[in-house]
Structures are given as structure tokens and as C-alpha cells.
Design a protein around this motif. Structure first.
Motif, PDB file in Angstrom:
ATOM      1  N   VAL A  12       0.791  -1.247  -0.027  1.00 46.52           N
ATOM      2  CA  VAL A  12       0.136   0.054   0.043  1.00 46.52           C
ATOM      3  C   VAL A  12       0.703   1.337  -0.150  1.00 46.52           C
ATOM      4  O   VAL A  12       1.724   1.289   0.982  1.00 46.52           O
ATOM      5  N   GLY A  13       0.888   2.090  -1.031  1.00 49.59           N
ATOM      6  CA  GLY A  13       1.863   3.085  -1.219  1.00 49.59           C
ATOM      7  C   GLY A  13       2.838   2.811  -2.072  1.00 49.59           C
ATOM      8  O   GLY A  13       4.083   2.308  -1.798  1.00 49.59           O
ATOM      9  N   PHE A  14       2.563   2.890  -3.323  1.00 44.76           N
ATOM     10  CA  PHE A  14       3.529   2.607  -4.621  1.00 44.76           C
ATOM     11  C   PHE A  14       4.328   3.480  -4.965  1.00 44.76           C
ATOM     12  O   PHE A  14       4.285   3.918  -6.161  1.00 44.76           O
ATOM     13  N   GLY A  15       5.352   4.205  -3.927  1.00 45.77           N
ATOM     14  CA  GLY A  15       5.981   5.288  -4.115  1.00 45.77           C
ATOM     15  C   GLY A  15       7.447   4.644  -4.511  1.00 45.77           C
ATOM     16  O   GLY A  15       7.731   3.612  -4.857  1.00 45.77           O
ATOM     17  N   ALA A  16       8.346   5.659  -4.090  1.00 45.31           N
ATOM     18  CA  ALA A  16       9.943   5.434  -4.069  1.00 45.31           C
ATOM     19  C   ALA A  16      10.206   3.942  -3.110  1.00 45.31           C
ATOM     20  O   ALA A  16      10.621   2.960  -3.675  1.00 45.31           O
ATOM     21  N   ILE A  17       9.718   3.947  -2.173  1.00 41.42           N
ATOM     22  CA  ILE A  17      10.031   2.847  -1.169  1.00 41.42           C
ATOM     23  C   ILE A  17       9.170   1.695  -1.403  1.00 41.42           C
ATOM     24  O   ILE A  17       9.654   0.545  -1.544  1.00 41.42           O
ATOM     25  N   GLY A  18       7.860   2.291  -1.554  1.00 42.44           N
ATOM     26  CA  GLY A  18       6.930   1.001  -1.814  1.00 42.44           C
ATOM     27  C   GLY A  18       7.620   0.179  -3.067  1.00 42.44           C
ATOM     28  O   GLY A  18       7.671  -1.183  -3.024  1.00 42.44           O
ATOM     29  N   ALA A  19       7.469   0.831  -4.426  1.00 44.92           N
ATOM     30  CA  ALA A  19       7.971   0.147  -5.441  1.00 44.92           C
ATOM     31  C   ALA A  19       9.518  -0.560  -5.449  1.00 44.92           C
ATOM     32  O   ALA A  19       9.503  -1.230  -5.943  1.00 44.92           O
ATOM     33  N   LEU A  20      10.256   0.276  -4.786  1.00 44.29           N
ATOM     34  CA  LEU A  20      11.757  -0.616  -4.691  1.00 44.29           C
ATOM     35  C   LEU A  20      11.565  -1.774  -4.114  1.00 44.29           C
ATOM     36  O   LEU A  20      12.119  -2.713  -4.734  1.00 44.29           O
ATOM     37  N   TYR A  21      11.095  -1.967  -2.880  1.00 45.94           N
ATOM     38  CA  TYR A  21      11.117  -3.266  -1.964  1.00 45.94           C
ATOM     39  C   TYR A  21       9.979  -4.230  -2.646  1.00 45.94           C
ATOM     40  O   TYR A  21      10.049  -5.285  -2.745  1.00 45.94           O
ATOM     41  N   ALA A  22       9.148  -3.691  -3.433  1.00 44.38           N
ATOM     42  CA  ALA A  22       8.063  -4.653  -4.189  1.00 44.38           C
ATOM     43  C   ALA A  22       9.015  -5.506  -5.137  1.00 44.38           C
ATOM     44  O   ALA A  22       8.723  -6.421  -5.415  1.00 44.38           O
ATOM     45  N   PHE A  23       9.769  -4.529  -5.850  1.00 43.38           N
ATOM     46  CA  PHE A  23      10.505  -5.000  -6.905  1.00 43.38           C
ATOM     47  C   PHE A  23      11.562  -5.958  -6.462  1.00 43.38           C
ATOM     48  O   PHE A  23      11.805  -7.314  -6.998  1.00 43.38           O
ATOM     49  N   ALA A  24      12.024  -5.779  -5.192  1.00 50.38           N
ATOM     50  CA  ALA A  24      13.055  -6.748  -4.745  1.00 50.38           C
ATOM     51  C   ALA A  24      12.356  -7.941  -4.326  1.00 50.38           C
ATOM     52  O   ALA A  24      12.926  -9.029  -4.477  1.00 50.38           O
ATOM     53  N   LEU A  25      11.056  -8.055  -3.622  1.00 51.32           N
ATOM     54  CA  LEU A  25      10.537  -9.026  -3.310  1.00 51.32           C
ATOM     55  C   LEU A  25      10.070  -9.899  -4.587  1.00 51.32           C
ATOM     56  O   LEU A  25      10.020 -11.174  -4.465  1.00 51.32           O
ATOM     57  N   HIS A  26       9.712  -9.260  -5.611  1.00 51.02           N
ATOM     58  CA  HIS A  26       9.423  -9.935  -6.935  1.00 51.02           C
ATOM     59  C   HIS A  26      10.479 -10.574  -7.522  1.00 51.02           C
ATOM     60  O   HIS A  26      10.626 -11.834  -7.673  1.00 51.02           O
ATOM     61  N   LYS A  27      11.952 -10.174  -7.150  1.00 51.85           N
ATOM     62  CA  LYS A  27      12.928 -10.739  -7.737  1.00 51.85           C
ATOM     63  C   LYS A  27      13.261 -12.044  -6.952  1.00 51.85           C
ATOM     64  O   LYS A  27      14.209 -12.830  -7.437  1.00 51.85           O
ATOM     65  N   SER A  28      12.724 -11.974  -5.748  1.00 51.28           N
ATOM     66  CA  SER A  28      13.291 -13.324  -5.123  1.00 51.28           C
ATOM     67  C   SER A  28      12.304 -14.540  -5.856  1.00 51.28           C
ATOM     68  O   SER A  28      12.712 -15.569  -5.591  1.00 51.28           O
ATOM     69  N   GLY A  29      11.538 -14.043  -6.592  1.00 48.79           N
ATOM     70  CA  GLY A  29      10.764 -15.314  -7.256  1.00 48.79           C
ATOM     71  C   GLY A  29       9.546 -16.171  -6.371  1.00 48.79           C
ATOM     72  O   GLY A  29       9.320 -17.017  -7.031  1.00 48.79           O
ATOM     73  N   GLN A  30       9.414 -15.546  -5.082  1.00 53.34           N
ATOM     74  CA  GLN A  30       8.628 -16.360  -4.162  1.00 53.34           C
ATOM     75  C   GLN A  30       7.652 -15.659  -3.888  1.00 53.34           C
ATOM     76  O   GLN A  30       6.611 -16.257  -3.182  1.00 53.34           O
ATOM     77  N   VAL A  31       7.087 -14.398  -4.573  1.00 54.23           N
ATOM     78  CA  VAL A  31       5.915 -13.859  -4.061  1.00 54.23           C
ATOM     79  C   VAL A  31       5.001 -13.185  -5.239  1.00 54.23           C
ATOM     80  O   VAL A  31       5.825 -13.314  -6.284  1.00 54.23           O
ATOM     81  N   ARG A  32       3.828 -12.842  -4.946  1.00 57.01           N
ATOM     82  CA  ARG A  32       3.009 -12.178  -5.881  1.00 57.01           C
ATOM     83  C   ARG A  32       2.622 -10.861  -5.418  1.00 57.01           C
ATOM     84  O   ARG A  32       2.038 -11.027  -4.124  1.00 57.01           O
ATOM     85  N   ILE A  33       2.838  -9.944  -6.102  1.00 62.73           N
ATOM     86  CA  ILE A  33       2.787  -8.728  -5.572  1.00 62.73           C
ATOM     87  C   ILE A  33       1.246  -7.902  -6.076  1.00 62.73           C
ATOM     88  O   ILE A  33       1.078  -7.984  -7.185  1.00 62.73           O
ATOM     89  N   THR A  34       0.548  -7.567  -5.225  1.00 61.57           N
ATOM     90  CA  THR A  34      -0.673  -6.752  -5.616  1.00 61.57           C
ATOM     91  C   THR A  34      -0.170  -5.184  -5.054  1.00 61.57           C
ATOM     92  O   THR A  34       0.196  -4.949  -3.837  1.00 61.57           O
ATOM     93  N   ALA A  35      -0.375  -4.179  -6.091  1.00 57.32           N
ATOM     94  CA  ALA A  35       0.190  -3.087  -5.734  1.00 57.32           C
ATOM     95  C   ALA A  35      -0.744  -2.172  -5.685  1.00 57.32           C
ATOM     96  O   ALA A  35      -1.731  -1.921  -6.675  1.00 57.32           O
TER      97      ALA A  35
END
Ligand code: NDP
Ligand code: KPL
Length: 348
Positions: A12-35
Motif C-alpha cells: 500500500v503506497g507504491f512510491g519510491a520505497i514501496g516500488a523499490l521493495y516490491a521489486f526486490a520481493l518480486h526478484k526473489s521469485g517467491q511472491v506475488r505482488i498486489t500494488a
């Protein structure tokens, strides 16, 4: 794991911090992100996000698994993690109010699957209202929070995020208001470890804090002094370091924050070490006198957006008042920022 092989994570909150860590979690290959995106919803849905990060690399048109417009829309499923990366502005909306649809779903959920809330935000006491709300919910929940030591900005109306230099995330878990019961602390530890290991597998520089409150006070030392003076003067870090008089003001504010911190936290070796008087010298020596860095509070003012005055300064003052610690310098800083903030809130 939920949903077969993926963990569902809502940001919740897809700005600088939200998007950066969402991408990092996505890169783990183990999560599905709802933004949950607000102003950048159309851009994200249609074009995706460009990322230019010294830590996580350069990528174009990345699309999370789902992009939604509201928390209500996101609340159609259970999440293992709900990550809050909006600016903490309780005078506009509190965290429990913003998360209401997710919390309502938890309240009525027949499943007892745990949910972890993660606050990736600056400030002191930002977890209090959420912890109080969760204590009324009969489903296992965990509250983690993180101190982000990173310089990242959303540009091009939130279509792109840029991150320069180092990135360090210090994450830890909070105690519920009545203390831990049964297996709740074990669950908090496991949830913290899982999140750290997901971020590490994406090359994130994450540390599990032995005591998150100590880590948050260490972080707010910088925000309550450098962020506020830079904002009030509309000058970058190098400028506020250039004069003896402003260097002294930075030191005085940090000394007040340290006194409140030590009065608020239970005694521990860690507290003495991390929040000792000489930490002020370390911080002053560590800052580059030629730095042109503009703290995120100043960036908000530059854009006419409300600032995290309550979370960062108000949080320290409330703790100080509760412990009878005088904070004359910080009171003045708060009064000056409150004037600017009230205009920003009225005209937003
Ligand atoms: N950026 C940095 O380098 C650092 C930031 N922090 C902290 O991280 C936190 C996040 O900051 P940052 O990422 O920089 O902030 P940004 O302003 O870049 O992003 C905040 C995002 O939250 C969205 N948002 C705000 N309210 C809502 C809402 N009600 N519903 C949905 N979305 C919402 C905003 O949408 P919209 O565009 O519509 O306003 C925006 O996309 C803050 O607490 C900040 O202090 C800490 C260290 C460093
Ligand atoms: C300390 C810093 C610069 C992040 O590293 C920050 O918290 C901010 O700009 O608000």
C-alpha cells in the motif's frame, strides 16, 4: 506457502520505497505482488514501472502481478504480508483507517492464517494505532517495521523510481500493547526471518534488528535534526553543515532526541551502545560537508505535499512529554513546521 508456491504480498503506497521493495520481493521469485497505486495507477497498469537502482539494477516496464486502485479492491484475498509504504500522515488518515478493508476482512475471516503488517516508514510511535486495532482481532497478526537507509525517489509522475548509492534496511518486530501471548513472539520471529530471507535472495541489504525500537530511535536522530533543519531552511545537507550556528543546532536537537530516547526505552546494553552521547559526533563526522542531498521531508515541501511532521517530530515530542523530558529546541522546530504543514494540508 499461500496460493500454491507464492506468498501473496500487498503493497500500500507504491512510491519510491514501496516500488523499490516490491521489486526486490518480486526478484526473489517467491511472491506475488498486489500494488495499491494512487496517482500512478494508470501508468503502472498500462506501461509498468521503470527502475534505475544501484542496488537492484536497471529494468523497464516492470509490472507487478496485480495493480489495483484502492485497498478495498486489494482486500479480495488473504495476504501473508501487507506492506505500508505511504507517507505516515495521521492528521490526514490514520494507518488503521487506510487499511480498514484489509482489517475488516481479517475480522470476519474463518481462516486463522496469520498476516504480517510491515511499516516501511519514518517516525516514532507509528505502530501504536495499528497495534491497538489488531489487539481486537482474533486472528494471529504480526507488526514489523523497517528503517530504510536509502536515497530513492519516484520520478516521472511515479512511472519510474531512481535509487542512488547504498541501500540498507533494518527490520524488526513490535510487541503488542499487552505483551506477547502464547506463540506470538515465535510467529513474529519467523515472519521477520522469512521477509529478511526473501529480500536477501534478491540481494537486498537487510538486517534483522535485535530491538526495533532502538533502531527506530537511531534513525529518527537524523530525521528530527537534518530533515527538519533542511526543510525549514529549504537547503540541502551541505548547507546546514556549513555554518557553526546550524551545526550547533543540529547537535542540540540530537541531544534532546537522545535524552527522550533513553527515557522512553527500557535499559539495555544495546540502548547504551546505540544511543550514547558520542553518537552525535559520529553522525556529524559521517555526513559529507559537500552533500547536496535533500531529505524526503524537504522533497515533500518542494512538491507542495504534506510532510511527516507528526510522525517524525510529533512522535518524539509525545514520548518526551510522557516521560517529563524538556525539549525546547525541538518544540520550536515543531511549531515552525506545524505552521507550514497546516498550509500544505489545507491546500492539498
Ligand atoms: N524515499 C526515501 O529515500 C526514503 C523514504 N523513507 C520513508 O518511507 C516512507 C515512504 O516514502 P516514499 O516512498 O519516499 O514516499 P513517496 O511519496 O515516494 O510514495 C508514497 C506513495 O504512497 C502513495 N499513497 C499515499 N497515500 C495513499 C493512499 N491513501 N492510498 C494509496 N496510496 C497512497 C502515494 O500516492 P500519490 O502519488 O497518489 O500521492 C505515493 O505513491 C515514508 O515514511 C518516508 O519517510 C525512509 C527513508 C528513505
Ligand atoms: C535518512 C534518510 C535520508 C534515508 O536514508 C531519510 O530517512 C530521509 O530522507 O527521509
Amino acid at each position: 506457502m499461500a496460493s500454491g508456491q507464492f506468498l501473496d504480498v500487498c503493497i500500500v503506497g507504491f512510491g519510491a520505497i514501496g516500488a523499490l521493495y516490491a521489486f526486490a520481493l518480486h526478484k526473489s521469485g517467491q511472491v506475488r505482488i498486489t500494488a495499491v497505486c494512487r496517482s500512478n495507477y494508470d501508468a503502472l497498469r498500462d506501461e509498468g514501472l521503470d527502475i534505475d537502482s544501484d542496488r537492484f539494477g536497471t529494468h523497464s516496464a516492470w509490472k507487478p502481478y496485480r495493480v489495483v486502485r484502492t485497498v478495498e479492491e486489494a482486500a479480495d484475498r488473504h495476504y501473508s504480508y501487507v506492506i505500508c509504504a505511504f507517507k505516515c500522515l495521521p492528521e490526514i488518515v490514520t494507518t488503521p483507517a487506510l487499511l480498514c478493508p484489509v482489517l475488516s476482512r481479517l475480522k470476519t475471516s474463518p481462516s486463522k492464517e496469520p498476516t504480517t503488517f510491515v511499516l516501511l516508514q519514518n517516525g516514532i510511535g507509528i505502530e501504536d494505532d495499528l497495534l491497538a486495532e489488531l489487539s481486537n482481532i482474533d486472528v494471529p497478526t504480526v507488526v514489523l517495521s523497517g528503517c530504510c537507509w536509502v536515497d530513492t525517489t519516484a520520478v516521472d509522475s511515479g512511472r519510474k523510481i531512481v535509487q542512488h548509492g547504498n541501500e540498507r534496511l533494518v527490520l524488526g518486530y513490535h510487541q503488542p500493547p499487552g505483551g506477547f501471548k502464547d506463540m506470538a513472539e515465535e510467529l513474529s520471529k519467523r515472519s521477520l526471518e522469512t521477509l529478511c530471507s526473501l529480500l536477501r535472495s534478491a540481494e537486498g541489504n537487510v538486517e534483522a534488528a535485535p530491538d526495533v525500537d532502538v533502531a527506530r530511535w537511531r534513525k529518527v536522530l537524523w530525521n528530527a535534526s537534518f530533515s527538519t533543519l533542511c526543510t525549514l531552511t529549504r537547503c540541502h545537507v551541505g548547507d546546514v553543515l556549513a555554518l557553526e550556528t546550524s551545526r550547533l543546532a543540529l547537535r542540540d536537537i540530537m541531544a534532546e532526541v537522545l535524552t527522550v530516547a533513553r527515557a522512553s526505552l527500557p535499559p539495555s546494553e544495546l540502548r547504551e551502545q546505540v544511543l550514547a552521547d558520542h553518537v552525535v559526533d559520529q553522525i556529524m563526522e559521517h555526513e559529507n560537508p559537500r552533500s547536496v542531498f535533500r531529505p524526503s521531508m524537504l522533497v515533500d515541501l518542494d512538491h507542495g505535499r504534506p510532510m511527516e511532521v507528526e510522525a517524525i517530530v510529533g512522535g518524539v515530542l509525545r514520548r518526551g512529554k510522557a516521560k517529563g523530558v524538556a525539549t525546547p529546541k525541538l518544540d520550536l522546530v515543531y511549531a515552525a513546521l506545524a505552521v507550514v504543514q497546516s498550509k500544505l494540508v489545507k491546500t492539498r
